[in-house]
Design an enzyme around this catalytic site. Sequence first.
Site, mmCIF file in Angstrom:
data_model
loop_
_atom_site.group_PDB
_atom_site.id
_atom_site.type_symbol
_atom_site.label_atom_id
_atom_site.label_comp_id
_atom_site.label_asym_id
_atom_site.label_seq_id
_atom_site.Cartn_x
_atom_site.Cartn_y
_atom_site.Cartn_z
ATOM 1 C CE1 TYR A 1 -0.698 -20.323 80.601
ATOM 2 C CE2 TYR A 1 -2.595 -19.089 79.802
ATOM 3 C CZ TYR A 1 -1.796 -20.206 79.753
ATOM 4 O OH TYR A 1 -2.092 -21.211 78.870
ATOM 5 C CE LYS B 1 1.039 -20.212 77.377
ATOM 6 N NZ LYS B 1 1.770 -21.330 76.744
HETATM 7 N N1 NAD Z 1 -5.687 -26.408 78.324
HETATM 8 C C1 NAD Z 1 -5.989 -25.177 77.928
HETATM 9 O O1 NAD Z 1 -7.131 -24.705 78.077
HETATM 10 C C2 NAD Z 1 -4.929 -24.332 77.250
HETATM 11 C C3 NAD Z 1 -5.362 -23.164 76.602
HETATM 12 C C4 NAD Z 1 -4.413 -22.367 75.991
HETATM 13 C C5 NAD Z 1 -3.075 -22.730 76.019
HETATM 14 N N2 NAD Z 1 -2.690 -23.866 76.654
HETATM 15 C C6 NAD Z 1 -1.269 -24.178 76.635
HETATM 16 O O2 NAD Z 1 -1.081 -25.493 76.149
HETATM 17 C C7 NAD Z 1 0.191 -25.973 76.607
HETATM 18 C C8 NAD Z 1 0.015 -27.389 77.109
HETATM 19 O O3 NAD Z 1 -0.770 -27.370 78.295
HETATM 20 P P1 NAD Z 1 -1.956 -28.404 78.533
HETATM 21 O O4 NAD Z 1 -3.210 -27.650 78.456
HETATM 22 O O5 NAD Z 1 -1.767 -29.592 77.677
HETATM 23 O O6 NAD Z 1 -1.729 -28.701 80.086
HETATM 24 P P2 NAD Z 1 -1.117 -29.989 80.826
HETATM 25 O O7 NAD Z 1 -0.937 -29.546 82.228
HETATM 26 O O8 NAD Z 1 -1.993 -31.158 80.566
HETATM 27 O O9 NAD Z 1 0.278 -30.225 80.131
HETATM 28 C C9 NAD Z 1 1.400 -29.417 80.405
HETATM 29 C C10 NAD Z 1 2.635 -30.302 80.443
HETATM 30 O O10 NAD Z 1 3.768 -29.452 80.607
HETATM 31 C C11 NAD Z 1 4.650 -30.089 81.530
HETATM 32 N N3 NAD Z 1 5.517 -29.098 82.166
HETATM 33 C C12 NAD Z 1 5.171 -28.147 83.073
HETATM 34 N N4 NAD Z 1 6.259 -27.455 83.452
HETATM 35 C C13 NAD Z 1 7.306 -27.964 82.750
HETATM 36 C C14 NAD Z 1 8.686 -27.669 82.698
HETATM 37 N N5 NAD Z 1 9.218 -26.702 83.457
HETATM 38 N N6 NAD Z 1 9.479 -28.381 81.868
HETATM 39 C C15 NAD Z 1 8.950 -29.367 81.109
HETATM 40 N N7 NAD Z 1 7.656 -29.715 81.125
HETATM 41 C C16 NAD Z 1 6.845 -29.012 81.936
HETATM 42 C C17 NAD Z 1 3.722 -30.760 82.538
HETATM 43 O O11 NAD Z 1 4.406 -31.771 83.263
HETATM 44 C C18 NAD Z 1 2.624 -31.271 81.630
HETATM 45 O O12 NAD Z 1 2.902 -32.591 81.158
HETATM 46 C C19 NAD Z 1 0.669 -24.982 77.639
HETATM 47 O O13 NAD Z 1 1.643 -24.130 77.075
HETATM 48 C C20 NAD Z 1 -0.581 -24.184 77.973
HETATM 49 O O14 NAD Z 1 -0.278 -22.906 78.432
HETATM 50 C C21 NAD Z 1 -3.600 -24.668 77.269
#
Ligand code: NAD
Length: 263
Positions: free
Chosen positions: A158, A162
């Site tokens: 991951y 990123k």
């Molecule tokens: N939650 C955290 O702590 C955190 C921290 C740093 C970065 N992020 C990043 O934030 C972003 C959003 O994640 P989140 O935390 O809201 O998680 P989440 O799981 O709630 O949302 C992720 C969304 O992406 C969709 N998704 C997954 N694979 C996909 C694909 N191949 N095509 C289209 N859609 C797809 C999922 O269906 C989901 O709705 C991500 O890039 C994640 O890496 C999250």
Amino acid sequence: MDPSNVFRLTGKVAVVTGAGSGIGRASAGVLAAAGARVVVADLDLAGAEETVADIKEEGGEAVARRVDVADPAAMGALVDETVSGLGRLDVLVNNAGIMIRRPLAEVPPDEFDRILSVNLKSVLYGSQAAARVMRPGSSIVNTLSTIIDFATAGTGSYAAAKKGGEALTRTFAVELGPRGIRVNGVAPGWTDTGITRQRHVDDAGEFQQSGFDQLAGRMAAAAPLGTVAEAIDSAYAVLYLASDASRCVTGHVIRVNGGASMA
Ligand SMILES: NC(=O)c1ccc[n+]([C@@H]2O[C@H](COP(=O)([O-])OP(=O)(O)OC[C@H]3O[C@@H](n4cnc5c(N)ncnc54)[C@H](O)[C@@H]3O)[C@@H](O)[C@H]2O)c1
């Protein structure tokens, strides 16, 4: 002069991927509240439709689209349909992401490929498609992660994706800047969303609240502000980077993590 006007997105069109949940859902909601028409794109169409229903309830305009961001042709079609249906594309938020935790020494090739495809290659494909149609004044925002500043066990694939996304952000910023297209990143810290919750689902499929709360407490304690981020906090950063308020900002990554890392 009303400074809030510079954050208005009236007349603009935004595509947000991964907008069926979490940070993407919050971002789509904030962009719509600022006046944009939003294409809510997600692999999970039902989740995307829920986001659209929320936006419409608040008086905003949005449509749901199913897309797999790992598929370059699908990302091209998403952008083309947006322009043919809504007339333009001003903002792309490359937000969809997945995390699979495993020590690097044990990561199988297909898993590594999937993590890179969804979290990294999607940024390339989405931005390439958007760059073909975007006009000066447009903005691309990539959801990165505070993991770009740390190494922690089990998150190597991951983190590689990123960190690669950060490199794409900066190089696209250099290459698209002369065309008036800005490219920036938002790096959330630990946030209560689907990704962080999935780690606390046990083998029987039950969500373990106490383990989740303990981890959230540890994450909050590690940040100078003593708190973890909420999805809406990253969404506000997305709004800033999408709007003319950030018209002189490109190639930058905003960390939304309570100060847990700084760069
Ligand atoms: N939650 C955290 O702590 C955190 C921290 C740093 C970065 N992020 C990043 O934030 C972003 C959003 O994640 P989140 O935390 O809201 O998680 P989440 O799981 O709630 O949302 C992720 C969304 O992406 C969709 N998704 C997954 N694979 C996909 C694909 N191949 N095509 C289209 N859609 C797809 C999922 O269906 C989901 O709705 C991500 O890039 C994640 O890496 C999250």
